[in-house]
Write an enzyme that holds these catalytic residues in place. Sequence first.
Site, PDB file in Angstrom:
ATOM      1  N   LYS A  98     -61.947   4.927   8.778  1.00 30.27           N
ATOM      2  CA  LYS A  98     -61.611   5.514   7.533  1.00 30.27           C
ATOM      3  C   LYS A  98     -60.738   4.818   6.597  1.00 30.27           C
ATOM      4  O   LYS A  98     -60.555   5.081   5.393  1.00 30.27           O
ATOM      5  CB  LYS A  98     -60.587   6.845   7.793  1.00 30.27           C
ATOM      6  CG  LYS A  98     -61.511   7.997   8.673  1.00 30.27           C
ATOM      7  CD  LYS A  98     -62.638   8.350   8.052  1.00 30.27           C
ATOM      8  CE  LYS A  98     -63.279   9.588   8.780  1.00 30.27           C
ATOM      9  NZ  LYS A  98     -64.061   9.150   9.982  1.00 30.27           N
ATOM     10  N   GLU A 182     -52.221  10.304   4.094  1.00 28.16           N
ATOM     11  CA  GLU A 182     -52.481  10.745   2.843  1.00 28.16           C
ATOM     12  C   GLU A 182     -51.840  11.944   2.438  1.00 28.16           C
ATOM     13  O   GLU A 182     -51.426  12.773   3.397  1.00 28.16           O
ATOM     14  CB  GLU A 182     -54.286  10.575   2.772  1.00 28.16           C
ATOM     15  CG  GLU A 182     -54.734  11.795   3.554  1.00 28.16           C
ATOM     16  CD  GLU A 182     -56.023  11.831   3.394  1.00 28.16           C
ATOM     17  OE1 GLU A 182     -56.887  10.704   3.138  1.00 28.16           O
ATOM     18  OE2 GLU A 182     -56.763  12.816   3.470  1.00 28.16           O
ATOM     19  N   HIS A 217     -61.090  22.865  11.750  1.00 31.53           N
ATOM     20  CA  HIS A 217     -61.756  21.926  11.295  1.00 31.53           C
ATOM     21  C   HIS A 217     -63.207  21.765  11.374  1.00 31.53           C
ATOM     22  O   HIS A 217     -63.717  20.695  10.968  1.00 31.53           O
ATOM     23  CB  HIS A 217     -61.087  20.453  11.481  1.00 31.53           C
ATOM     24  CG  HIS A 217     -59.445  20.373  11.114  1.00 31.53           C
ATOM     25  ND1 HIS A 217     -58.982  20.320  10.025  1.00 31.53           N
ATOM     26  CD2 HIS A 217     -58.512  20.507  12.100  1.00 31.53           C
ATOM     27  CE1 HIS A 217     -57.786  20.324  10.178  1.00 31.53           C
ATOM     28  NE2 HIS A 217     -57.434  20.287  11.195  1.00 31.53           N
ATOM     29  N   ARG A 273     -75.143   9.995   7.979  1.00 36.14           N
ATOM     30  CA  ARG A 273     -76.346  10.469   8.750  1.00 36.14           C
ATOM     31  C   ARG A 273     -76.772  11.960   8.124  1.00 36.14           C
ATOM     32  O   ARG A 273     -76.185  12.105   7.075  1.00 36.14           O
ATOM     33  CB  ARG A 273     -76.017  10.887  10.161  1.00 36.14           C
ATOM     34  CG  ARG A 273     -74.592  11.790  10.129  1.00 36.14           C
ATOM     35  CD  ARG A 273     -74.220  12.301  11.545  1.00 36.14           C
ATOM     36  NE  ARG A 273     -72.908  12.891  11.498  1.00 36.14           N
ATOM     37  CZ  ARG A 273     -72.314  14.022  10.867  1.00 36.14           C
ATOM     38  NH1 ARG A 273     -73.521  14.931  10.832  1.00 36.14           N
ATOM     39  NH2 ARG A 273     -71.134  14.382  11.389  1.00 36.14           N
TER      40      ARG A 273
END
Length: 421
Positions: A98, A182, A217, A273
Amino acid sequence: RTAREMGVETVAVYSDVDRRALHTRMAHEALPLGGTLPRESYLDMDKVLAAAQESGAEAIHPGYGFLSENAVFARRVVEAGLAWIGPPPDAIEAMGDKITSRRIMKEAGVPVVPGLTDPVADADAALEAAEGIGYPIAIKAAAGGGGKGIRIVRDPGEMAGAFRTASGEAVAAFGDGRLYMERYLDEPRHVEIQVLFDHHGTGVHYGERECSIQRRHQKLIEESPSVVVTPEIRARMGEVAVRAGAAVGYQNAGTVEFLWSKGEFYFLEMNTRLQVEHPVTEMVYGVDLVREQLEVAAGKRIDPAQADIKPRGWAIEVRINAEDPFHGFVPSTGTIHNLRVPGGPFVRLDSAVYRGMEVGLAYDPMLAKLIVWGPDRDTAIQRMIRALQELNVGGVRTGAPAALEVLEHPRFRAGDFDTHF
């Protein structure tokens, strides 16, 4: 199914638990990997490559779990002289981390959520960085995915505990405790763009999917298109997504995920993917993405120009998971003794389920994906409600009642929701 239509012979691999799984019976040939747990079977690179070589396979399609985003495995497939039906190993590596991907995206002019492009060393450093970013803060695992290693911090007093927990979870899930930070956006929506690149430098996108209906999530309901995306914004997001893929030399199918908040969108990550929710794109754009994957891997150039790729109607997908929505969504196990599948116009069921199937705890709880299409969103919602009411899986509980509750909710019907819904 796609391979059969193309006249391509398939080889399935299976674990001891999956000896009677549907994919072993659909394939032309099925080879045992042995073992029960993923690390003993589907995650064992040596066993998978040995099966490919024993069967004389020419290519490996990694699906959307296990080794599908593993750059080491992709590299070994290529080195073994097999075609890898996915992006180059370097692209998987760049987008899988990330922190690296955020850095590459910023350099490519792709909008990213305000935050750090370097990992934070400890909770004290995180506190200092948070002052510049602004609260609330999302702490995330650098090697993360699937909602693991994420904590939301709303004020400085929560930082130390959240940092410690997120780091521990990241080490347990990924063997990598690095964290980055973030800004946590208000009322965020999860909107992603499907991209496809050939081996000749051409990339196109197939519009967006709205994936904001989530639990812990994990996506529950997905739809295409999104109620908040206009044709102009779709063109802009698509152009940015293709630029993101081009920045890492992407090939094959992939998904660029964005967070949408108050009319602005920001790069979140790229899934290197096929996505679980790819059927809604297939329904709206009239494309078989698996066929495109196979043909691109075989060297075919992408045919349609971007201007010719247009959405038609609306599609919705519901994930049918073996879990009990009436008792906190705990996993549900048992033997499926009855199965009634929905039918009718524009209803599709992508399923691994059959009568007599034993549902255990070894793997992901997803049993099937139910997908419907309609000329507009209201029709698609009504069709999905009808299809879910037809569905009966006897022997285990599924999350279908929870999906029905969402589909009938006034705020969902109005398109007024975000990832907290």
